[in-house]
Write a protein that holds these residues in place. Structure first.
Motif, PDB file in Angstrom:
ATOM      1  N   CYS A  34       0.846  -1.206   0.000  1.00 38.28           N
ATOM      2  CA  CYS A  34       0.000   0.000   0.000  1.00 38.28           C
ATOM      3  C   CYS A  34       0.873   1.245   0.000  1.00 38.28           C
ATOM      4  O   CYS A  34       1.054   1.882   1.037  1.00 38.28           O
ATOM      5  N   PRO A  35       1.426   1.633  -1.146  1.00 35.93           N
ATOM      6  CA  PRO A  35       2.352   2.764  -1.180  1.00 35.93           C
ATOM      7  C   PRO A  35       1.706   4.117  -0.886  1.00 35.93           C
ATOM      8  O   PRO A  35       2.408   5.063  -0.555  1.00 35.93           O
ATOM      9  N   ASN A  36       0.395   4.197  -0.963  1.00 36.55           N
ATOM     10  CA  ASN A  36      -0.267   5.479  -0.719  1.00 36.55           C
ATOM     11  C   ASN A  36      -0.561   5.739   0.757  1.00 36.55           C
ATOM     12  O   ASN A  36      -1.024   6.820   1.101  1.00 36.55           O
ATOM     13  N   VAL A  37      -0.272   4.781   1.630  1.00 38.87           N
ATOM     14  CA  VAL A  37      -0.506   4.958   3.069  1.00 38.87           C
ATOM     15  C   VAL A  37       0.624   5.793   3.663  1.00 38.87           C
ATOM     16  O   VAL A  37       1.803   5.543   3.399  1.00 38.87           O
ATOM     17  N   HIS A  38       0.285   6.777   4.468  1.00 44.06           N
ATOM     18  CA  HIS A  38       1.272   7.649   5.106  1.00 44.06           C
ATOM     19  C   HIS A  38       2.197   6.823   5.995  1.00 44.06           C
ATOM     20  O   HIS A  38       1.774   5.851   6.625  1.00 44.06           O
ATOM     21  N   TRP A  39       3.468   7.228   6.078  1.00 43.00           N
ATOM     22  CA  TRP A  39       4.461   6.458   6.830  1.00 43.00           C
ATOM     23  C   TRP A  39       4.075   6.273   8.292  1.00 43.00           C
ATOM     24  O   TRP A  39       4.426   5.267   8.907  1.00 43.00           O
ATOM     25  N   SER A  40       3.379   7.216   8.872  1.00 42.45           N
ATOM     26  CA  SER A  40       3.001   7.091  10.288  1.00 42.45           C
ATOM     27  C   SER A  40       1.935   6.024  10.512  1.00 42.45           C
ATOM     28  O   SER A  40       1.746   5.570  11.648  1.00 42.45           O
ATOM     29  N   GLN A  41       1.261   5.582   9.453  1.00 37.91           N
ATOM     30  CA  GLN A  41       0.208   4.571   9.553  1.00 37.91           C
ATOM     31  C   GLN A  41       0.687   3.156   9.220  1.00 37.91           C
ATOM     32  O   GLN A  41      -0.096   2.211   9.270  1.00 37.91           O
ATOM     33  N   ARG A  42       1.966   2.995   8.913  1.00 38.38           N
ATOM     34  CA  ARG A  42       2.477   1.674   8.524  1.00 38.38           C
ATOM     35  C   ARG A  42       2.385   0.627   9.636  1.00 38.38           C
ATOM     36  O   ARG A  42       2.044  -0.516   9.339  1.00 38.38           O
ATOM     37  N   PRO A  43       2.661   0.945  10.902  1.00 33.28           N
ATOM     38  CA  PRO A  43       2.478  -0.093  11.929  1.00 33.28           C
ATOM     39  C   PRO A  43       1.025  -0.578  12.011  1.00 33.28           C
ATOM     40  O   PRO A  43       0.785  -1.789  12.176  1.00 33.28           O
ATOM     41  N   GLN A  44       0.083   0.317  11.878  1.00 31.81           N
ATOM     42  CA  GLN A  44      -1.325  -0.085  11.891  1.00 31.81           C
ATOM     43  C   GLN A  44      -1.651  -0.926  10.652  1.00 31.81           C
ATOM     44  O   GLN A  44      -2.392  -1.904  10.737  1.00 31.81           O
ATOM     45  N   LEU A  45      -1.083  -0.570   9.521  1.00 34.23           N
ATOM     46  CA  LEU A  45      -1.275  -1.348   8.305  1.00 34.23           C
ATOM     47  C   LEU A  45      -0.720  -2.756   8.492  1.00 34.23           C
ATOM     48  O   LEU A  45      -1.336  -3.741   8.056  1.00 34.23           O
ATOM     49  N   TYR A  46       0.432  -2.857   9.154  1.00 33.63           N
ATOM     50  CA  TYR A  46       1.010  -4.177   9.437  1.00 33.63           C
ATOM     51  C   TYR A  46       0.057  -5.004  10.287  1.00 33.63           C
ATOM     52  O   TYR A  46      -0.156  -6.188  10.014  1.00 33.63           O
ATOM     53  N   GLU A  47      -0.523  -4.409  11.299  1.00 34.63           N
ATOM     54  CA  GLU A  47      -1.478  -5.143  12.142  1.00 34.63           C
ATOM     55  C   GLU A  47      -2.689  -5.590  11.331  1.00 34.63           C
ATOM     56  O   GLU A  47      -3.203  -6.690  11.525  1.00 34.63           O
ATOM     57  N   ASN A  48      -3.152  -4.754  10.411  1.00 36.36           N
ATOM     58  CA  ASN A  48      -4.305  -5.110   9.583  1.00 36.36           C
ATOM     59  C   ASN A  48      -3.990  -6.243   8.608  1.00 36.36           C
ATOM     60  O   ASN A  48      -4.863  -7.043   8.284  1.00 36.36           O
ATOM     61  N   LEU A  49      -2.754  -6.296   8.118  1.00 37.18           N
ATOM     62  CA  LEU A  49      -2.354  -7.310   7.143  1.00 37.18           C
ATOM     63  C   LEU A  49      -1.591  -8.475   7.764  1.00 37.18           C
ATOM     64  O   LEU A  49      -1.102  -9.345   7.043  1.00 37.18           O
ATOM     65  N   ARG A  50      -1.488  -8.505   9.059  1.00 35.24           N
ATOM     66  CA  ARG A  50      -0.634  -9.486   9.733  1.00 35.24           C
ATOM     67  C   ARG A  50      -0.992 -10.930   9.390  1.00 35.24           C
ATOM     68  O   ARG A  50      -0.117 -11.760   9.164  1.00 35.24           O
ATOM     69  N   GLN A  51      -2.250 -11.251   9.322  1.00 36.30           N
ATOM     70  CA  GLN A  51      -2.655 -12.626   9.032  1.00 36.30           C
ATOM     71  C   GLN A  51      -2.174 -13.048   7.638  1.00 36.30           C
ATOM     72  O   GLN A  51      -1.635 -14.142   7.470  1.00 36.30           O
ATOM     73  N   GLN A  52      -2.352 -12.190   6.643  1.00 38.92           N
ATOM     74  CA  GLN A  52      -1.896 -12.515   5.292  1.00 38.92           C
ATOM     75  C   GLN A  52      -0.367 -12.574   5.218  1.00 38.92           C
ATOM     76  O   GLN A  52       0.196 -13.460   4.572  1.00 38.92           O
ATOM     77  N   LEU A  53       0.302 -11.643   5.894  1.00 36.05           N
ATOM     78  CA  LEU A  53       1.761 -11.614   5.857  1.00 36.05           C
ATOM     79  C   LEU A  53       2.373 -12.809   6.578  1.00 36.05           C
ATOM     80  O   LEU A  53       3.370 -13.371   6.125  1.00 36.05           O
ATOM     81  N   ASP A  54       1.790 -13.199   7.690  1.00 33.81           N
ATOM     82  CA  ASP A  54       2.338 -14.316   8.447  1.00 33.81           C
ATOM     83  C   ASP A  54       1.998 -15.665   7.837  1.00 33.81           C
ATOM     84  O   ASP A  54       2.539 -16.683   8.253  1.00 33.81           O
TER      85      ASP A  54
END
Length: 121
Positions: free
Chosen positions: A69-89
């Motif tokens: 998600c390149p359009n997500v602001h850098w400060s929101q990346r940890p939250q994005l990781y939590e949202n995508l954690r199941q797919q990433l793991d």
């Protein structure tokens, strides 16, 4: 005399600093994609989740999340990781133990993956 000083300034200060900056940029980019799997959307780059590095470099360690998600602001990346954690793991992907700029240290060791399998280089 000013001309000679300008040439020396450019040749011995500006040019080396510019070259070294590009070198560090390419080095970091290399290790942000080192041993990644290009054909897998969730494993086509690497990540480093160290809090100090991410604090100093504006969450640049969340690189896989940035590529997704390149359009997500850098400060929101940890939250994005939590949202995508199941797919990433759920996929085997590289998680760097060291920041990308120090990836050469990681290169000599075993890689760690999100599904906690250790793969030999």
């Amino acid at each position: 005399m000013k001309k000679a000083w300008g040439k020396k300034f450019f040749l011995f200060l500006v040019l080396p600093v510019f070259y070294f900056g590009w070198f560090l940029t390419y080095l970091a980019n290399y290790y942000e994609h080192f041993r990644a799997i290009p054909e897998n959307l969730y494993a086509n780059s690497t990540s480093h989740y160290g809090c100090i590095y991410n604090f100093l470099f504006c969450n640049e360690g969340y690189h896989q999340e940035h590529d997704l998600c390149p359009n997500v602001h850098w400060s929101q990346r940890p939250q994005l990781y939590e949202n995508l954690r199941q797919q990433l793991d759920s996929v085997v992907r590289v998680i760097l133990k060291f920041p990308p700029r120090l990836g050469f240290i990681h290169h000599r060791r075993k890689i760690e993956t999100s599904v906690r399998q250790t793969v030999q280089y």
